[in-house]
Design a protein around this motif. Structure first.
Motif, PDB file in Angstrom:
ATOM      1  N   TYR A  64      77.436  -5.115 110.558  1.00  0.00           N
ATOM      2  CA  TYR A  64      77.561  -5.555 109.168  1.00  0.00           C
ATOM      3  C   TYR A  64      78.525  -6.726 109.051  1.00  0.00           C
ATOM      4  N   GLY A  83      76.342  10.978 102.594  1.00  0.00           N
ATOM      5  CA  GLY A  83      75.071  10.804 103.281  1.00  0.00           C
ATOM      6  C   GLY A  83      73.910  11.336 102.471  1.00  0.00           C
ATOM      7  N   GLY A 142      73.878   6.298 107.388  1.00  0.00           N
ATOM      8  CA  GLY A 142      74.624   6.350 108.643  1.00  0.00           C
ATOM      9  C   GLY A 142      75.906   5.554 108.587  1.00  0.00           C
ATOM     10  N   LEU A 143      75.849   4.373 107.974  1.00  0.00           N
ATOM     11  CA  LEU A 143      77.065   3.572 107.807  1.00  0.00           C
ATOM     12  C   LEU A 143      78.093   4.325 106.985  1.00  0.00           C
ATOM     13  N   GLN A 163      83.899  -3.649 108.649  1.00  0.00           N
ATOM     14  CA  GLN A 163      84.593  -2.798 109.617  1.00  0.00           C
ATOM     15  C   GLN A 163      83.692  -2.436 110.802  1.00  0.00           C
ATOM     16  N   THR A 164      82.385  -2.579 110.640  1.00  0.00           N
ATOM     17  CA  THR A 164      81.449  -2.322 111.739  1.00  0.00           C
ATOM     18  C   THR A 164      80.848  -3.649 112.188  1.00  0.00           C
ATOM     19  N   GLU A 219      78.562   7.439 106.632  1.00  0.00           N
ATOM     20  CA  GLU A 219      79.137   8.570 107.370  1.00  0.00           C
ATOM     21  C   GLU A 219      80.097   8.111 108.460  1.00  0.00           C
ATOM     22  N   GLN A 220      80.053   6.822 108.804  1.00  0.00           N
ATOM     23  CA  GLN A 220      80.987   6.273 109.801  1.00  0.00           C
ATOM     24  C   GLN A 220      82.252   5.705 109.167  1.00  0.00           C
ATOM     25  N   LEU A 221      82.131   5.215 107.945  1.00  0.00           N
ATOM     26  CA  LEU A 221      83.267   4.552 107.305  1.00  0.00           C
ATOM     27  C   LEU A 221      84.367   5.554 106.953  1.00  0.00           C
ATOM     28  N   PRO A 222      85.626   5.107 106.945  1.00  0.00           N
ATOM     29  CA  PRO A 222      86.709   6.000 106.505  1.00  0.00           C
ATOM     30  C   PRO A 222      86.564   6.340 105.026  1.00  0.00           C
ATOM     31  N   SER A 249      86.971   3.900 102.208  1.00  0.00           N
ATOM     32  CA  SER A 249      85.978   2.834 102.058  1.00  0.00           C
ATOM     33  C   SER A 249      84.711   3.310 101.361  1.00  0.00           C
TER      34      SER A 249
END
Length: 292
Positions: free
Chosen positions: A109, A85, A52-53, A105-106, A55-58, A61
């Motif tokens: 984390y 993913g 999941g992380l 970035q999140t 799939e969120q990161l640009p 990254s």
């Protein structure tokens, strides 16, 4: 070695116990060394959470590719044909290697990284001054995957969370293992992958890692990593210091000098100062005579 990590439970003594912090301060910042940690298999480091992380990161990254690589590669390795993913969720059989960069970035984390570095902040700052640019990286690897021979500009502790691997390190700052020209190229935008030679193994230092193990990697120490027979999760906590930035900028300044036909002397390793060349490179950058 048991490759099954214990479940995460907040430790009253912290992730790094006093003995580990004592070992760290004895060797930091130039001595590679083994450590122990109590992080366990944290909920944020489960495969589903990591997928999941990812799939969120640009896109910038995320780096992932086939895991069946040689120690030395020429340029960036090829794709594994999967999404990031799917790569992570099926890491046990996808024959891949993946790294999630700048996890800070999140918010969740970022908090994890901050908590870990705060435990050793006093030890770090007593040696190399203010802790700068904290960053986190997560490595997810298939069985027997290889991270090819390379170097990195940060002070780094790699914590093994799940599975096993072995990191093989070589002396930092020794031109035999990474030439001055390669350093200069890297610090002006070139690749981090290095030219491999089997003869290097006569000065190799191997650090076996299982759950609860960690290893410190000095700034720009060449290394490669070979995964064990199970899939693996590792967390890298990194930071910079004014010294590490000065070393980077001095290397970049030397690159400018070399292009002008000069033969500059390599920067000194810690605690030697590289301030003059660092300031020179900053001045060139400020007036637009080199890359930002």
């Amino acid at each position: 070695m048991n490759a099954q990590a214990p479940r995460f439970t907040p430790a009253a003594m912290g992730v790094f116990e006093p003995h580990a912090r004592d070992t760290f301060i004895q060797h930091y910042p130039e001595g590679p060394h083994s450590l122990r940690h109590n992080l366990g298999l944290h909920p944020l480091l489960e495969l589903d959470a990591l997928a999941g992380l990812a799939e969120q990161l640009p896109a910038a990254s995320i780096e992932y590719n086939r895991g069946d690589l040689p120690i030395g590669v020429d340029g960036k390795p090829g794709s594994n044909g999967l999404s990031i993913g799917d790569t992570i969720r099926t890491i046990a059989k996808s024959n891949s290697w993946a790294v999630l960069k700048n996890i800070e970035q999140t918010d969740a984390y970022k908090a994890l990284l901050s908590d870990l570095l705060d435990e050793i902040r006093n030890e770090i700052e007593a040696k190399t001054g203010k802790l700068l640019t904290p960053q986190g990286y997560i490595f997810v690897s298939s069985p027997n995957a290889v991270t090819p021979y390379h170097f990195d500009p940060e002070h780094n502790i790699l914590l093994q969370i799940r599975g096993s691997k072995a990191m093989t390190q070589f002396p930092a700052g020794n031109a035999r293992f990474a030439s001055d020209k390669v350093h200069e190229s890297y610090h002006t935008g070139g690749p981090r992958e290095l030219q491999w030679d089997e003869s290097f193994m006569d000065e190799a230092r191997e650090f076996p890692l299982g759950p609860g193990d960690a290893v410190f990697v000095p700034v720009m120490a060449p290394h490669f990593v070979r995964n064990g027979p199970e899939s693996s999760i590792s967390l890298s906590i990194t930071w910079r210091s004014e010294w590490s930035y000065s070393e980077s900028e001095a290397r970049a300044f030397n690159g400018v000098m070399r292009k002008a036909g000069l033969h500059p002397k390599a920067p000194g390793r810690w605690p030697k100062s590289n301030r003059a060349k660092s300031l020179g490179y900053r001045a060139l950058r400020k007036v637009g005579l080199t890359q930002a």
